[in-house]
Design a protein around this motif. Structure first.
Motif, PDB file in Angstrom:
ATOM      1  N   SER A 182       1.076  -1.171  -0.032  1.00 16.16           N
ATOM      2  CA  SER A 182      -0.258  -0.116  -0.225  1.00 16.16           C
ATOM      3  C   SER A 182       0.715   1.217  -0.192  1.00 16.16           C
ATOM      4  CB  SER A 182      -0.698  -0.255   1.658  1.00 16.16           C
ATOM      5  OG  SER A 182      -2.096  -0.964   1.192  1.00 16.16           O
ATOM      6  N   TRP A 183       1.943   1.918   0.709  1.00 14.61           N
ATOM      7  CA  TRP A 183       2.714   2.560   0.522  1.00 14.61           C
ATOM      8  C   TRP A 183       3.688   2.779  -0.702  1.00 14.61           C
ATOM      9  CZ3 TRP A 183       3.559   7.236   3.323  1.00 14.61           C
ATOM     10  CH2 TRP A 183       5.050   7.706   2.838  1.00 14.61           C
ATOM     11  N   TRP A 184       4.073   1.568  -1.090  1.00 18.27           N
ATOM     12  CA  TRP A 184       4.859   1.153  -2.203  1.00 18.27           C
ATOM     13  C   TRP A 184       3.746   2.099  -3.267  1.00 18.27           C
ATOM     14  CZ3 TRP A 184       2.513  -1.597  -6.676  1.00 18.27           C
ATOM     15  CH2 TRP A 184       3.386  -1.796  -7.580  1.00 18.27           C
ATOM     16  N   GLY A 185       2.143   2.073  -3.477  1.00 19.78           N
ATOM     17  CA  GLY A 185       1.263   2.207  -4.427  1.00 19.78           C
ATOM     18  C   GLY A 185       1.210   3.461  -4.462  1.00 19.78           C
ATOM     19  N   TYR A 186       1.089   3.448  -2.953  1.00 22.07           N
ATOM     20  CA  TYR A 186       0.968   5.455  -1.855  1.00 22.07           C
ATOM     21  C   TYR A 186       2.199   5.801  -3.188  1.00 22.07           C
ATOM     22  CZ  TYR A 186       1.160   9.740   0.047  1.00 22.07           C
ATOM     23  OH  TYR A 186       1.663  11.055   0.238  1.00 22.07           O
ATOM     24  N   ARG A 187       3.160   6.126  -2.822  1.00 13.54           N
ATOM     25  CA  ARG A 187       4.391   6.282  -3.571  1.00 13.54           C
ATOM     26  C   ARG A 187       4.806   6.768  -4.610  1.00 13.54           C
ATOM     27  NH1 ARG A 187       6.379  10.176  -0.444  1.00 13.54           N
ATOM     28  NH2 ARG A 187       7.846   9.519  -2.500  1.00 13.54           N
ATOM     29  N   LEU A 188       3.971   5.520  -6.011  1.00  8.63           N
ATOM     30  CA  LEU A 188       4.199   5.214  -6.896  1.00  8.63           C
ATOM     31  C   LEU A 188       3.466   6.267  -7.657  1.00  8.63           C
ATOM     32  CD1 LEU A 188       5.012   3.863  -9.683  1.00  8.63           C
ATOM     33  CD2 LEU A 188       3.054   2.357  -9.547  1.00  8.63           C
TER      34      LEU A 188
END
Length: 212
Positions: free
Chosen positions: A201-207
Motif C-alpha cells: 500500500s505504501w509503495w502504491g502511494y509513493r508510485l
C-alpha cells in the motif's frame, strides 16, 4: 424491491438462520458461554447464554446494515464495482454462520480447534478480496487502505491493485500453510501478511505521487 433491499433481506436472513440451531440446543448450553479464544485455544471471553445465542446475530445485523449502506452510498456516487461489492456483502453472513456454529459446538463440548477456524476465515477473506480487488475501478474508494492517492489515480491504480491482490492471495496461502504448524506460526503468518499488505500500500502511494 430495489437492489439494496434485496441484498439486505437475503444477507440478514442468512445471518439469522443459524439462530435456529442455537435455539434447538438452548437447554444444553451453559449459562455462561465461551465466546472468545486465544491462539492457544484457551477461552478468554464469556457471555451470558441469551446474549451469545441472540445478541451476536443482532450485532452482525447492525454491522451488515452499516456495510451495505456505506457500499451502496459509495457506488451511487462513484460507480459500481459489482463483483467486489458482492464479496463485501457476503463477508458478514459468512463469518456469522461459521463462527456461530463453531461457538455453539464448542460450548456443547465438541473438540474444535478455534485457531484453525479463525485462520481459515481470515484466509478466505484475504483470498476473496485479493481476487476481486483488481476489478475495482480507480476512484471507487478513495480511502481504501488509507492510501487515497493510490486508489484514486487511474494511471497507477490497476498496477497497485494487482500487486495488492497478489499480496493478499499470497498471504492467505501462507496462513493456510501455517495451520499445519504450531499456533505461534499462525500468528507470525498473519502478521507477515498484514505487514506485506501495508508495504505494498505504501509503495502504491509513493508510485501514485511520482506519477500523479
Amino acid at each position: 424491491m430495489n437492489k439494496t433491499n434485496r441484498v439486505l433481506a437475503f444477507t440478514i436472513a442468512v445471518i439469522w438462520a443459524p439462530v435456529l440451531y442455537g435455539w434447538a440446543h438452548y437447554p444444553e448450553l451453559p449459562a455462561r458461554m465461551a465466546t472468545h479464544w486465544g491462539f492457544n485455544n484457551q477461552v478468554n471471553g464469556w457471555m451470558p447464554k441469551a446474549m451469545a445465542v441472540y445478541g451476536i446475530p443482532v450485532l452482525m445485523t447492525l454491522l451488515q446494515l452499516l456495510l451495505v449502506g456505506i457500499t451502496r452510498l459509495n457506488a451511487n456516487h462513484k460507480g459500481e464495482a459489482v463483483r467486489f461489492e458482492r464479496l463485501l456483502y457476503a463477508i458478514m453472513p459468512t463469518i456469522t454462520v461459521i463462527l456461530y456454529f463453531t461457538t455453539i459446538q464448542a460450548n456443547l463440548g465438541s473438540d474444535i480447534d478455534i485457531r484453525r477456524v479463525a485462520i481459515i476465515v481470515v484466509a478466505m477473506m484475504f483470498m476473496g478480496m485479493g481476487n476481486y480487488l483488481p476489478t475495482v475501478p480507480a476512484g471507487y474508494n478513495r480511502t481504501l487502505n488509507g492510501m487515497h492517492k493510490a486508489a484514486a489515480n487511474p494511471r497507477t491504480w490497476p498496477r497497485v491493485a494487482r500487486a495488492m491482490g497478489y499480496t493478499m492471495v499470497g498471504g492467505s496461502l501462507l496462513m493456510i500453510a501455517s495451520l499445519f504448524a504450531p499456533p505461534m506460526v499462525s500468528v507470525a503468518a498473519l502478521a507477515i501478511a498484514v505487514v506485506l499488505l501495508l508495504a505494498v500500500s505504501w509503495w502504491g502511494y509513493r508510485l501514485s505521487v511520482r506519477q500523479g
